[in-house]
Design a protein around this motif. Structure first.
Motif, PDB file in Angstrom:
ATOM      1  N   THR A 152      -7.458   7.547  -2.248  1.00  0.00           N
ATOM      2  CA  THR A 152      -6.320   7.217  -3.111  1.00  0.00           C
ATOM      3  C   THR A 152      -5.934   5.746  -2.998  1.00  0.00           C
ATOM      4  O   THR A 152      -5.271   5.208  -3.887  1.00  0.00           O
ATOM      5  CB  THR A 152      -5.102   8.079  -2.769  1.00  0.00           C
ATOM      6  OG1 THR A 152      -4.758   7.895  -1.390  1.00  0.00           O
ATOM      7  CG2 THR A 152      -5.376   9.549  -3.024  1.00  0.00           C
ATOM      8  N   GLN A 153      -6.349   5.094  -1.909  1.00  0.00           N
ATOM      9  CA  GLN A 153      -6.011   3.690  -1.701  1.00  0.00           C
ATOM     10  C   GLN A 153      -7.121   2.748  -2.153  1.00  0.00           C
ATOM     11  O   GLN A 153      -6.921   1.530  -2.172  1.00  0.00           O
ATOM     12  CB  GLN A 153      -5.716   3.446  -0.211  1.00  0.00           C
ATOM     13  CG  GLN A 153      -4.655   4.366   0.366  1.00  0.00           C
ATOM     14  CD  GLN A 153      -3.370   4.308  -0.423  1.00  0.00           C
ATOM     15  OE1 GLN A 153      -2.757   3.249  -0.554  1.00  0.00           O
ATOM     16  NE2 GLN A 153      -2.958   5.450  -0.958  1.00  0.00           N
ATOM     17  N   THR A 154      -8.285   3.294  -2.497  1.00  0.00           N
ATOM     18  CA  THR A 154      -9.428   2.441  -2.819  1.00  0.00           C
ATOM     19  C   THR A 154      -9.959   2.654  -4.234  1.00  0.00           C
ATOM     20  O   THR A 154     -10.141   1.690  -4.979  1.00  0.00           O
ATOM     21  CB  THR A 154     -10.563   2.689  -1.812  1.00  0.00           C
ATOM     22  OG1 THR A 154     -10.915   4.090  -1.815  1.00  0.00           O
ATOM     23  CG2 THR A 154     -10.139   2.278  -0.404  1.00  0.00           C
ATOM     24  N   LEU A 155     -10.197   3.901  -4.613  1.00  0.00           N
ATOM     25  CA  LEU A 155     -10.831   4.167  -5.905  1.00  0.00           C
ATOM     26  C   LEU A 155     -10.017   3.666  -7.093  1.00  0.00           C
ATOM     27  O   LEU A 155     -10.603   3.141  -8.058  1.00  0.00           O
ATOM     28  CB  LEU A 155     -11.114   5.667  -6.045  1.00  0.00           C
ATOM     29  CG  LEU A 155     -12.056   6.089  -7.175  1.00  0.00           C
ATOM     30  CD1 LEU A 155     -13.433   5.460  -7.007  1.00  0.00           C
ATOM     31  CD2 LEU A 155     -12.174   7.608  -7.252  1.00  0.00           C
ATOM     32  N   PRO A 156      -8.671   3.775  -7.089  1.00  0.00           N
ATOM     33  CA  PRO A 156      -7.915   3.268  -8.239  1.00  0.00           C
ATOM     34  C   PRO A 156      -8.059   1.768  -8.463  1.00  0.00           C
ATOM     35  O   PRO A 156      -7.743   1.274  -9.553  1.00  0.00           O
ATOM     36  CB  PRO A 156      -6.457   3.629  -7.883  1.00  0.00           C
ATOM     37  CG  PRO A 156      -6.574   4.793  -6.958  1.00  0.00           C
ATOM     38  CD  PRO A 156      -7.799   4.508  -6.145  1.00  0.00           C
ATOM     39  N   ARG A 157      -8.539   1.046  -7.465  1.00  0.00           N
ATOM     40  CA  ARG A 157      -8.705  -0.399  -7.617  1.00  0.00           C
ATOM     41  C   ARG A 157     -10.001  -0.768  -8.328  1.00  0.00           C
ATOM     42  O   ARG A 157     -10.165  -1.925  -8.731  1.00  0.00           O
ATOM     43  CB  ARG A 157      -8.663  -1.086  -6.250  1.00  0.00           C
ATOM     44  CG  ARG A 157      -7.312  -0.964  -5.557  1.00  0.00           C
ATOM     45  CD  ARG A 157      -7.324  -1.595  -4.179  1.00  0.00           C
ATOM     46  NE  ARG A 157      -6.000  -1.480  -3.554  1.00  0.00           N
ATOM     47  CZ  ARG A 157      -5.331  -2.499  -3.035  1.00  0.00           C
ATOM     48  NH1 ARG A 157      -5.841  -3.704  -3.054  1.00  0.00           N
ATOM     49  NH2 ARG A 157      -4.140  -2.314  -2.500  1.00  0.00           N
ATOM     50  N   VAL A 158     -10.922   0.202  -8.456  1.00  0.00           N
ATOM     51  CA  VAL A 158     -12.232  -0.165  -8.992  1.00  0.00           C
ATOM     52  C   VAL A 158     -12.637   0.594 -10.250  1.00  0.00           C
ATOM     53  O   VAL A 158     -13.506   0.113 -10.991  1.00  0.00           O
ATOM     54  CB  VAL A 158     -13.329  -0.010  -7.915  1.00  0.00           C
ATOM     55  CG1 VAL A 158     -13.097  -0.995  -6.776  1.00  0.00           C
ATOM     56  CG2 VAL A 158     -13.415   1.410  -7.374  1.00  0.00           C
TER      57      VAL A 158
END
Length: 266
Positions: A152-158
Motif C-alpha cells: 500500500t506504500q509502494t504500488l500506488p506510486r508506480v
C-alpha cells in the motif's frame, strides 16, 4: 542472523551491492532471510559512506516469494506480523518499506522470478531494472491471500489503481518488458545488474547530500501530501544545501571542469 542469507559488498565509490544469497531456493523468503534483510537495511541507513545501493538475487531469480514450507514450521509466519516498538510496520512489511529509511537511492536488479513478497521487496526500491524475460507477479491471490508486505506504500506510486487491481485480482505473471509498460519497473534491460551498477556509480559521483535530500523530498511528498507542507519541504531542504561544503564543491568543480570531491554525510 542464524543463517547466511545475504552478502553485502561496498566498493570504493560507496556503492553497496546487496545480494540475496539463497540461489538454490530462488532466494525464497524464510525466517533467516527476513532477519538478514532487516539487519542489512538497519546497517545501511546509518552508514555515511553509502552513496547508492544495488539489490539483486544470486542465481537465476531475484526472489520467488515466501518459502511457505519453511515459514510454516515453528510459527514463523505469525512472528512476521509482530510490530516492534518504534516501527509502524510489522517485520514482513519492513523488508519492503525499510528501504525508504536508507538515505541513499536503492536500485533493484530483477532477473528470473520476482513473485509475491519478492516483488514487494523490489517495489520498496527507488528504481527497478528488470530483464525483458523476468517474471513478475503479485501472486498472493493464488494462495487465497492479499499482498501485505508494504504494498500500500509502494504500488500506488508506480501504477494506476486499475492496473494494481487487475494484477492483484488475477495474480498473473508479467514479463519484464510488460512490467515496464505498466510502470512496475523503471526499465527493461538485457543485463539488469550491470545497468543498475552503472546507474549507481553515476549517482555516487553526485553530491550525496543533494541526492539524499532529493530522495527525502519525493518520498515525503509524492502521494497524498499537503501542498503547503510539500512546498515548504522544498524550501527547507534547499536552504540546508545552499552554501554547504558539498554544494560549494559542486559549483567549484563545475566551473573548473573537474571531477568533484564530495565529503560523506556524517
Amino acid at each position: 542472523m542464524s543463517e547466511h542469507r545475504i552478502s553485502v559488498d561496498i566498493d570504493e565509490a560507496g556503492v553497496a551491492t546487496v545480494t540475496l544469497d539463497r540461489a538454490d531456493k530462488h532466494n525464497a523468503l524464510d525466517g533467516a532471510m527476513f532477519d538478514a534483510l532487516l539487519d542489512v537495511t538497519g546497517t545501511l541507513k546509518t552508514d555515511g559512506r553509502i552513496r547508492a545501493v544495488v539489490v539483486h538475487g544470486a542465481g537465476k531469480s531475484f526472489c520467488s516469494g515466501l518459502d511457505i514450507s519453511s515459514l510454516g514450521q515453528g510459527g514463523g509466519a505469525e512472528s512476521l506480523l509482530e510490530r516492534e516498538d518504534g516501527h509502524r510496520a510489522n517485520r514482513a512489511q519492513r523488508v519492503s518499506v525499510d528501504w525508504a529509511a536508507v538515505p541513499a537511492p536503492v536500485i533493484a536488479a530483477i532477473t528470473g522470478n520476482c513473485f509475491g513478497g519478492g516483488l514487494q521487496i523490489a517495489l520498496g526500491a527507488d528504481i527497478r531494472y528488470a530483464a525483458p524475460d523476468a517474471r513478475l507477479s503479485i501472486m498472493e491471490v493464488k494462495w487465497g491471500l492479499v499482498p501485505d508486505m508494504g504494498i500500500t506504500q509502494t504500488l500506488p506510486r508506480v501504477v494506476a489503481v486499475d492496473v494494481a487491481k487487475e494484477l492483484t485480482f488475477t495474480g498473473r505473471i508479467v514479463s519484464g518488458q510488460e512490467a515496464q509498460v505498466l510502470g512496475l519497473v523503471t526499465r527493461a534491460v538485457e543485463d539488469p545488474l550491470a545497468a543498475a551498477l552503472e546507474l549507481a556509480h553515476k549517482i555516487a559521483r553526485k553530491s550525496p547530500h543533494a541526492v539524499r535530500a532529493a530522495k527525502r523530498l519525493y518520498d515525503e511528498t509524492w502521494t497524498g501530501a499537503d501542498a503547503s507542507a510539500a512546498l515548504m519541504l522544498e524550501s527547507e531542504l534547499q536552504v540546508g544545501l545552499m552554501g554547504s561544503a558539498n554544494q560549494l564543491e559542486a559549483v567549484h568543480a563545475g566551473l573548473a571542469k573537474r571531477e568533484p570531491r564530495f565529503a560523506d554525510p556524517e
